[in-house]
Scaffold this motif. Structure first.
Motif, mmCIF file in Angstrom:
data_model
loop_
_atom_site.group_PDB
_atom_site.id
_atom_site.type_symbol
_atom_site.label_atom_id
_atom_site.label_comp_id
_atom_site.label_asym_id
_atom_site.label_seq_id
_atom_site.Cartn_x
_atom_site.Cartn_y
_atom_site.Cartn_z
ATOM 1 N N LYS A 9 34.606 54.226 38.429
ATOM 2 C CA LYS A 9 34.243 52.880 38.852
ATOM 3 C C LYS A 9 34.427 52.737 40.373
ATOM 4 O O LYS A 9 35.024 53.605 41.016
ATOM 5 C CB LYS A 9 35.110 51.874 38.069
ATOM 6 N N TYR A 49 27.146 47.174 29.838
ATOM 7 C CA TYR A 49 28.222 46.434 29.178
ATOM 8 C C TYR A 49 27.687 45.314 28.279
ATOM 9 O O TYR A 49 28.384 44.316 28.065
ATOM 10 C CB TYR A 49 29.191 45.874 30.225
ATOM 11 N N ARG A 85 38.251 59.659 25.901
ATOM 12 C CA ARG A 85 38.950 58.357 25.920
ATOM 13 C C ARG A 85 40.467 58.555 26.012
ATOM 14 O O ARG A 85 41.155 57.782 26.674
ATOM 15 C CB ARG A 85 38.618 57.554 24.653
ATOM 16 N N THR A 91 42.658 50.825 27.656
ATOM 17 C CA THR A 91 41.898 49.917 28.521
ATOM 18 C C THR A 91 42.806 49.248 29.555
ATOM 19 O O THR A 91 42.480 49.200 30.736
ATOM 20 C CB THR A 91 41.212 48.828 27.667
ATOM 21 N N ASN A 112 40.508 49.383 36.511
ATOM 22 C CA ASN A 112 41.031 50.532 35.761
ATOM 23 C C ASN A 112 40.272 51.843 36.010
ATOM 24 O O ASN A 112 40.313 52.761 35.200
ATOM 25 C CB ASN A 112 41.170 50.195 34.270
HETATM 26 P P1 GTP Z 1 35.290 51.009 29.559
HETATM 27 O O1 GTP Z 1 35.528 52.476 29.428
HETATM 28 O O2 GTP Z 1 35.154 50.536 30.983
HETATM 29 O O3 GTP Z 1 34.161 50.553 28.665
HETATM 30 O O4 GTP Z 1 36.652 50.338 29.032
HETATM 31 P P2 GTP Z 1 37.166 50.222 27.535
HETATM 32 O O5 GTP Z 1 36.154 50.760 26.571
HETATM 33 O O6 GTP Z 1 38.532 50.808 27.505
HETATM 34 O O7 GTP Z 1 37.292 48.639 27.349
HETATM 35 P P3 GTP Z 1 36.103 47.594 27.026
HETATM 36 O O8 GTP Z 1 34.813 48.293 26.790
HETATM 37 O O9 GTP Z 1 36.626 46.682 25.979
HETATM 38 O O10 GTP Z 1 36.029 46.766 28.395
HETATM 39 C C1 GTP Z 1 35.248 47.231 29.473
HETATM 40 C C2 GTP Z 1 35.972 46.946 30.766
HETATM 41 O O11 GTP Z 1 36.091 45.549 30.955
HETATM 42 C C3 GTP Z 1 37.407 47.461 30.827
HETATM 43 O O12 GTP Z 1 37.508 48.810 31.187
HETATM 44 C C4 GTP Z 1 37.994 46.562 31.896
HETATM 45 O O13 GTP Z 1 37.637 47.014 33.204
HETATM 46 C C5 GTP Z 1 37.286 45.265 31.633
HETATM 47 N N1 GTP Z 1 38.114 44.410 30.776
HETATM 48 C C6 GTP Z 1 38.335 44.528 29.442
HETATM 49 N N2 GTP Z 1 39.160 43.571 29.012
HETATM 50 C C7 GTP Z 1 39.479 42.822 30.099
HETATM 51 C C8 GTP Z 1 40.290 41.686 30.317
HETATM 52 O O14 GTP Z 1 40.921 41.157 29.404
HETATM 53 N N3 GTP Z 1 40.354 41.223 31.609
HETATM 54 C C9 GTP Z 1 39.680 41.787 32.629
HETATM 55 N N4 GTP Z 1 39.781 41.266 33.847
HETATM 56 N N5 GTP Z 1 38.906 42.859 32.465
HETATM 57 C C10 GTP Z 1 38.813 43.368 31.227
#
Ligand code: GTP
Ligand code: MG
Length: 148
Positions: A9, A49, A85, A91, A112
């Motif tokens: 990212k 997303y 993962r 996350t 992240n």
């Molecule tokens: P990705 O690999 O980026 O898809 O992350 P993930 O699969 O572990 O999590 P998810 O797909 O649910 O969410 C995508 C991204 O949204 C996360 O990696 C975070 O950067 C962001 N995100 C998720 N939950 C939150 C939240 O509660 N607050 C904020 N600010 N960002 C969030």
């Protein structure tokens, strides 16, 4: 063998973590079959997303992801989606194991530093979205030393 879409990212790029993140996948034994540095548009990121549309953090997530270039990659190898993962960590970086990428390099869920596909089906969708031109086929010299 399986393929996954891993993306560094904008914060990972800005913090000069590109080499370290790539090295982890190389050293684990995964094969790099596509790689690009891109400034993604908000439209493109909204497709990536799409499942999160409607979440309160969605607009902020899109702004963050469009705030600078990202590194898109496809890695191939045994159990690439699930193990990818695990290598990224949870996350929320505060819940990520030490030794994972997020657990070692970041703190905030909204910063992240990396993305990984969450299922084989989504990996194939994401690979098509980010690499419509396709991936590269080649034989890795390590293959017979990494796999029995
Ligand atoms: P990705 O690999 O980026 O898809 O992350 P993930 O699969 O572990 O999590 P998810 O797909 O649910 O969410 C995508 C991204 O949204 C996360 O990696 C975070 O950067 C962001 N995100 C998720 N939950 C939150 C939240 O509660 N607050 C904020 N600010 N960002 C969030
Ligand atoms: Mg996700």
């Amino acid at each position: 063998t399986e393929r996954t879409y891993i993306m560094i990212k904008p914060d990972g790029v800005q913090r000069s973590l590109v080499g370290k993140i790539i090295a982890r996948f190389e050293e684990r034994g995964y094969k790099l079959i596509a790689l690009k540095l891109v400034q993604a548009t908000e439209e493109h990121l909204e497709k990536h997303y799409a499942d999160l549309k409607g979440k309160a953090f969605f607009p902020g997530l899109i702004k963050y992801m469009a705030s600078g270039p990202v590194v898109g990659m496809v890695w191939e190898g045994l159990d690439a989606v699930k193990t990818g993962r695990v290598m990224l960590g949870a996350t929320n970086p505060l819940a990520s194991s030490v030794g994972s990428i997020r657990g070692d390099f970041c703190l905030a869920v909204g910063r992240n530093i990396c993305h990984g596909s969450d299922s084989v089906e989504n990996a194939e969708k994401e690979i098509k979205l980010w690499f419509p031109e396709g991936t590269v086929q080649y034989t890795s010299a390590l293959e017979s030393w990494v796999f029995e």
